[in-house]
Design an enzyme around this catalytic site. Sequence first.
Site, mmCIF file in Angstrom:
data_model
loop_
_atom_site.group_PDB
_atom_site.id
_atom_site.type_symbol
_atom_site.label_atom_id
_atom_site.label_comp_id
_atom_site.label_asym_id
_atom_site.label_seq_id
_atom_site.Cartn_x
_atom_site.Cartn_y
_atom_site.Cartn_z
ATOM 1 N N ASP A 11 22.071 -7.055 94.702
ATOM 2 C CA ASP A 11 23.135 -7.403 93.754
ATOM 3 C C ASP A 11 24.335 -6.505 94.038
ATOM 4 O O ASP A 11 24.323 -5.724 95.005
ATOM 5 C CB ASP A 11 22.599 -7.200 92.315
ATOM 6 C CG ASP A 11 23.200 -8.207 91.348
ATOM 7 O OD1 ASP A 11 24.439 -8.404 91.406
ATOM 8 O OD2 ASP A 11 22.448 -8.785 90.541
ATOM 9 N N GLY A 63 26.702 -3.254 93.365
ATOM 10 C CA GLY A 63 26.274 -1.885 93.092
ATOM 11 C C GLY A 63 26.077 -1.605 91.618
ATOM 12 O O GLY A 63 25.068 -1.015 91.208
ATOM 13 N N ASP A 66 0.492 -4.929 92.205
ATOM 14 C CA ASP A 66 1.276 -6.078 91.745
ATOM 15 C C ASP A 66 0.610 -6.761 90.547
ATOM 16 O O ASP A 66 1.072 -6.659 89.437
ATOM 17 C CB ASP A 66 1.480 -7.074 92.901
ATOM 18 C CG ASP A 66 2.449 -6.526 93.944
ATOM 19 O OD1 ASP A 66 3.557 -6.117 93.559
ATOM 20 O OD2 ASP A 66 2.101 -6.487 95.137
ATOM 21 N N LYS A 89 13.071 -4.936 94.862
ATOM 22 C CA LYS A 89 13.814 -5.731 95.870
ATOM 23 C C LYS A 89 15.218 -6.065 95.368
ATOM 24 O O LYS A 89 15.629 -7.214 95.281
ATOM 25 C CB LYS A 89 13.055 -7.008 96.233
ATOM 26 C CG LYS A 89 11.705 -6.746 96.831
ATOM 27 C CD LYS A 89 11.523 -7.396 98.191
ATOM 28 C CE LYS A 89 10.229 -6.960 98.817
ATOM 29 N NZ LYS A 89 9.044 -6.990 97.948
HETATM 30 P P1 XMP Z 1 -0.272 -7.558 100.242
HETATM 31 O O1 XMP Z 1 -1.094 -7.983 99.086
HETATM 32 O O2 XMP Z 1 0.231 -8.689 101.073
HETATM 33 O O3 XMP Z 1 0.996 -6.918 99.509
HETATM 34 O O4 XMP Z 1 -0.873 -6.451 101.057
HETATM 35 C C1 XMP Z 1 2.096 -6.463 100.191
HETATM 36 C C2 XMP Z 1 3.033 -5.784 99.243
HETATM 37 O O5 XMP Z 1 4.190 -5.458 99.946
HETATM 38 C C3 XMP Z 1 5.289 -6.244 99.486
HETATM 39 N N1 XMP Z 1 5.856 -6.828 100.653
HETATM 40 C C4 XMP Z 1 7.054 -6.541 101.112
HETATM 41 N N2 XMP Z 1 7.999 -5.741 100.653
HETATM 42 N N3 XMP Z 1 9.321 -6.293 102.505
HETATM 43 C C5 XMP Z 1 9.138 -5.632 101.343
HETATM 44 O O6 XMP Z 1 10.037 -4.893 100.917
HETATM 45 C C6 XMP Z 1 8.402 -7.111 103.001
HETATM 46 O O7 XMP Z 1 8.551 -7.679 104.065
HETATM 47 C C7 XMP Z 1 7.221 -7.247 102.270
HETATM 48 N N4 XMP Z 1 6.112 -7.955 102.493
HETATM 49 C C8 XMP Z 1 5.281 -7.671 101.479
HETATM 50 C C9 XMP Z 1 4.780 -7.264 98.532
HETATM 51 O O8 XMP Z 1 5.717 -7.431 97.497
HETATM 52 C C10 XMP Z 1 3.500 -6.636 98.072
HETATM 53 O O9 XMP Z 1 3.738 -5.746 97.005
#
Ligand code: XMP
Length: 221
Positions: A64, A66, A8, A61
């Site tokens: 929206d 299609g 990220d 994520k």
């Molecule tokens: P961390 O730093 O918390 O990052 O280990 C977690 C990563 O996963 C993503 N994330 C999610 N993605 N549903 C998702 O689709 C979720 O519930 C969720 N929780 C965390 C977050 O964006 C990061 O990249």
Amino acid sequence: MTLIVAIDGLGVEEARGLTRSLCTRVAGFKVGLPFLLANGVQSLSELRGACPEKLWIADLKLADIGHVMKLVASSVASSVDAVIAHGFVGVRGALDELKEYLDSLGKKLIIVVSMSHPGAEEVYDKALPSILSVAAKLRPWGVVAPATRPAIIRETRKTLGQGVKILSPGIGAQGARPGEALCAGADYEIVGRLITGAGDPVASAEEVLSKQEEMLRRCKE
Ligand code: XMP
């Protein structure tokens, strides 16, 4: 292999170094919007070059209609194997069109069935049966379910069966322990800051892997 590393808040060079050194130890990498917005969509193919054979996921994520989800997905599709979209937008005129588009490119759809943060209990978990029925209709390659609430993973596996991959974030920074989601039925654990924020990310990834193994050994006893 069971570990997917979330990228990220890194720059391109740092991320390239990390992906190169972790390449043989992980199932893949998930690249999030912070990375894409800071470094540009074109940086994705550059990044992938450091470890081309693993699973690469664009975590946009999407939520929206299609038409718009397809436009957004088209900007990353050539550099990734899979795209994440939210499940709550429903099938008709939304996820059905995205799925058909990704299928036509040979790419995978992953949909979020619940999230790992506490607020997901306020709304997302209440809609779980409806979102699981969206997933059952669509039959995406994978779904995202939270490592922080293993009961949701178990429910997801029970409803969708073995034909879908379950990817679980929430390990480390959000409180779940490595291996907990795997024990509840997930196929992959997604780990971000615990690895990318460590002084020695490779050592941290190795530690996560050995904790996963240990936890799996214990839960299978
Ligand atoms: P961390 O730093 O918390 O990052 O280990 C977690 C990563 O996963 C993503 N994330 C999610 N993605 N549903 C998702 O689709 C979720 O519930 C969720 N929780 C965390 C977050 O964006 C990061 O990249």
